[in-house]
Design a protein around this motif. Structure first.
Motif, mmCIF file in Angstrom:
data_model
loop_
_atom_site.group_PDB
_atom_site.id
_atom_site.type_symbol
_atom_site.label_atom_id
_atom_site.label_comp_id
_atom_site.label_asym_id
_atom_site.label_seq_id
_atom_site.Cartn_x
_atom_site.Cartn_y
_atom_site.Cartn_z
ATOM 1 N N HIS A 8 -9.567 52.571 -60.523
ATOM 2 C CA HIS A 8 -9.257 52.620 -59.285
ATOM 3 C C HIS A 8 -8.098 52.546 -59.106
ATOM 4 C CE1 HIS A 8 -13.706 50.127 -58.543
ATOM 5 N NE2 HIS A 8 -13.583 51.345 -59.140
ATOM 6 N N PHE A 9 -7.247 51.705 -59.630
ATOM 7 C CA PHE A 9 -5.444 52.286 -59.448
ATOM 8 C C PHE A 9 -4.953 53.508 -59.991
ATOM 9 C CE2 PHE A 9 -1.673 52.442 -61.872
ATOM 10 C CZ PHE A 9 -1.096 51.805 -61.123
ATOM 11 N N VAL A 10 -5.653 54.455 -61.105
ATOM 12 C CA VAL A 10 -4.911 54.997 -61.115
ATOM 13 C C VAL A 10 -5.441 56.835 -60.304
ATOM 14 C CG1 VAL A 10 -5.277 57.039 -62.579
ATOM 15 C CG2 VAL A 10 -4.674 55.330 -63.383
ATOM 16 N N ALA A 11 -6.961 56.526 -59.559
ATOM 17 C CA ALA A 11 -7.329 57.262 -58.504
ATOM 18 C C ALA A 11 -6.788 57.293 -57.370
ATOM 19 C CB ALA A 11 -8.513 56.635 -58.584
ATOM 20 N N VAL A 12 -6.448 56.103 -56.867
ATOM 21 C CA VAL A 12 -5.622 55.559 -55.688
ATOM 22 C C VAL A 12 -4.820 56.689 -55.983
ATOM 23 C CG1 VAL A 12 -4.385 54.339 -53.875
ATOM 24 C CG2 VAL A 12 -6.822 53.925 -54.946
ATOM 25 N N ALA A 21 -9.989 58.898 -52.908
ATOM 26 C CA ALA A 21 -9.857 58.284 -53.837
ATOM 27 C C ALA A 21 -11.511 57.896 -54.281
ATOM 28 C CB ALA A 21 -8.542 56.767 -54.665
ATOM 29 N N ALA A 22 -11.788 56.573 -53.178
ATOM 30 C CA ALA A 22 -12.872 56.037 -52.940
ATOM 31 C C ALA A 22 -14.288 56.942 -53.549
ATOM 32 C CB ALA A 22 -13.015 55.668 -51.938
ATOM 33 N N GLU A 23 -14.219 58.319 -52.471
ATOM 34 C CA GLU A 23 -14.923 59.128 -52.684
ATOM 35 C C GLU A 23 -15.403 60.111 -53.329
ATOM 36 O OE1 GLU A 23 -14.310 61.709 -49.368
ATOM 37 O OE2 GLU A 23 -14.122 61.109 -47.340
ATOM 38 N N ARG A 24 -13.919 60.073 -54.657
ATOM 39 C CA ARG A 24 -14.117 61.623 -55.644
ATOM 40 C C ARG A 24 -15.111 60.077 -56.836
ATOM 41 N NH1 ARG A 24 -9.958 62.078 -59.752
ATOM 42 N NH2 ARG A 24 -8.184 60.890 -58.195
ATOM 43 N N LEU A 25 -14.123 58.763 -56.556
ATOM 44 C CA LEU A 25 -14.835 57.810 -57.472
ATOM 45 C C LEU A 25 -16.483 57.475 -57.534
ATOM 46 C CD1 LEU A 25 -12.054 55.201 -58.275
ATOM 47 C CD2 LEU A 25 -12.771 57.587 -59.515
ATOM 48 N N MET A 26 -16.728 57.992 -55.984
ATOM 49 C CA MET A 26 -18.020 57.737 -55.562
ATOM 50 C C MET A 26 -18.807 56.418 -55.459
ATOM 51 S SD MET A 26 -20.657 61.082 -57.016
ATOM 52 C CE MET A 26 -20.202 60.691 -59.028
ATOM 53 N N SER A 30 -14.052 50.286 -49.403
ATOM 54 C CA SER A 30 -13.735 48.504 -49.161
ATOM 55 C C SER A 30 -13.691 47.664 -50.811
ATOM 56 C CB SER A 30 -15.196 47.866 -48.324
ATOM 57 O OG SER A 30 -16.016 48.356 -48.975
ATOM 58 N N GLY A 31 -14.744 48.473 -50.988
ATOM 59 C CA GLY A 31 -14.892 48.116 -52.804
ATOM 60 C C GLY A 31 -13.616 48.734 -53.662
ATOM 61 N N LEU A 32 -13.154 49.648 -53.332
ATOM 62 C CA LEU A 32 -11.815 50.338 -54.130
ATOM 63 C C LEU A 32 -10.657 49.656 -53.751
ATOM 64 C CD1 LEU A 32 -10.739 52.586 -56.182
ATOM 65 C CD2 LEU A 32 -10.626 53.837 -53.828
ATOM 66 N N SER A 33 -10.843 49.065 -52.429
ATOM 67 C CA SER A 33 -9.514 48.580 -52.036
ATOM 68 C C SER A 33 -9.618 47.082 -52.176
ATOM 69 C CB SER A 33 -9.724 48.256 -50.448
ATOM 70 O OG SER A 33 -9.334 49.495 -49.556
ATOM 71 N N ALA A 34 -10.473 46.282 -52.853
ATOM 72 C CA ALA A 34 -10.924 45.157 -52.971
ATOM 73 C C ALA A 34 -10.838 44.884 -54.624
ATOM 74 C CB ALA A 34 -12.432 44.755 -53.169
ATOM 75 N N SER A 35 -11.211 46.058 -55.114
ATOM 76 C CA SER A 35 -10.238 46.262 -57.034
ATOM 77 C C SER A 35 -8.750 46.500 -56.957
ATOM 78 C CB SER A 35 -10.705 47.614 -57.876
ATOM 79 O OG SER A 35 -10.519 47.328 -59.053
ATOM 80 N N VAL A 36 -8.150 47.029 -55.630
ATOM 81 C CA VAL A 36 -6.901 47.740 -56.226
ATOM 82 C C VAL A 36 -5.992 45.976 -56.277
ATOM 83 C CG1 VAL A 36 -4.848 48.966 -55.587
ATOM 84 C CG2 VAL A 36 -7.336 49.635 -56.236
ATOM 85 N N ARG A 37 -6.556 45.664 -54.594
ATOM 86 C CA ARG A 37 -6.266 44.084 -54.071
ATOM 87 C C ARG A 37 -6.017 42.516 -55.450
ATOM 88 N NH1 ARG A 37 -8.309 45.109 -49.746
ATOM 89 N NH2 ARG A 37 -10.129 43.888 -49.651
#
Length: 296
Positions: A8-12, A21-26, A30-37
């Motif tokens: 997730h971090f690398v995609a962002v 990044a969320a669209e590319r990772l499908m 909110s889940g992507l942001s939570a993962s990075v946080r």
């Protein structure tokens, strides 16, 4: 720290945008942001500077990106190695190349590779040799075909493919064309030069050759593709110092040998990670190129 968080971090970091990044990772934004946080909390430091338009890496983020890319490349290589042992080559071949490289027919080589390994996804990136070397060393590319721009290192090794001398290209009406003989760097002092951008292998080699000769040159017309360079020379807007095989791409131009420099000024190489880190796909491609069973 989980692999998913690093992905997730690398995609962002690549997209510089959480939504893209969320669209590319499908995954959900909110889940992507939570993962990075969560990753930032674990490391106790911000990894991104967030604005309404995009996100950029902090110094800590840039340091993590280099290691995260290596870790993810290693995990991918491990999966592909297991598949190769089972007799099927799968995964991805990430290849880089500079334009019009000598010693390898990139399109033909990839066609042969796809015929033999249809389950491998091929990704191709074309840019300058300096950038290609950095991407192979960082694990973002499996291998690259480039001009040698520096020595091997712990993260990067090279396999020589071809070497060729320097040629000066000019318009038939140019004063140099009338001489019909080899020229020296001193003969070219004061000329208007057409050349590639500074991370291209031929540009670096030419700059180094003129520096060793003690001749200053000014590149007035800087391009990022071979055909634009040839077009500008063909319009008599400047001269170009290039690898010898470029002369066959525009027979209408006058080609003159450049003496007073190393006989082999341009060396084409395959850039790879250390042997133990090379992916099965990279070894298979090199095996096709060199005619060996195991590759490099």
């Amino acid at each position: 720290m989980e692999l998913r968080q690093l992905q997730h971090f690398v995609a962002v970091a690549e997209d510089q945008h959480f939504t893209r990044a969320a669209e590319r990772l499908m995954v959900s934004q909110s889940g992507l942001s939570a993962s990075v946080r969560a990753l930032e909390r674990e490391l106790q430091t911000p990894l991104f500077v967030r604005t309404t338009r995009r996100v950029t890496l902090t110094e800590a983020g840039r340091a993590l990106l280099r290691e995260a890319e290596r870790i993810l490349a290693g995990v991918r290589a491990a999966h592909e190695a297991v598949a190769a042992v089972q007799g099927v080559l799968r995964g991805t071949l990430s290849l880089g190349t500079e334009q019009c490289i000598a010693g390898v027919d990139v399109a033909g080589l990839l066609a042969a590779f796809r015929h033999r390994h249809p389950d491998v996804e091929i990704r191709l990136r074309q840019t300058g040799s300096a950038a290609l070397a950095e991407e192979v060393a960082a694990g973002r590319l499996d291998l690259a075909f480039a001009y040698r721009t520096g020595p091997d290192s712990d993260q990067l090794r090279s396999v020589a493919l071809a070497g060729e001398p320097t040629t000066v290209l000019c318009h038939p009406s140019h004063r140099l064309a009338g001489q019909g003989a080899a020229v020296t760097p001193d003969d070219l002092a004061g000329e208007v030069f057409v050349d590639f951008q500074q991370d291209w292998g031929p540009r670096r080699a030419t700059d180094a050759a003129f520096a060793r000769a003690g001749v200053r040159r000014t590149v007035a017309l800087e391009v990022n593709d071979v055909h634009s360079l040839l077009d500008l020379v063909d319009e008599n807007l400047g001269i170009a110092v290039v690898p010898r095989h470029f002369r066959h791409k525009r027979p209408s131009l006058t080609a003159l040998p450049l003496k007073g420099v190393e006989e082999v000024s341009y060396e084409t190489v395959a850039l790879l990670p250390p042997a133990q880190a090379a992916s099965p796909a990279a070894r298979a491609l090199m095996g096709l190129l060199t005619g060996s069973a195991g590759g490099a």
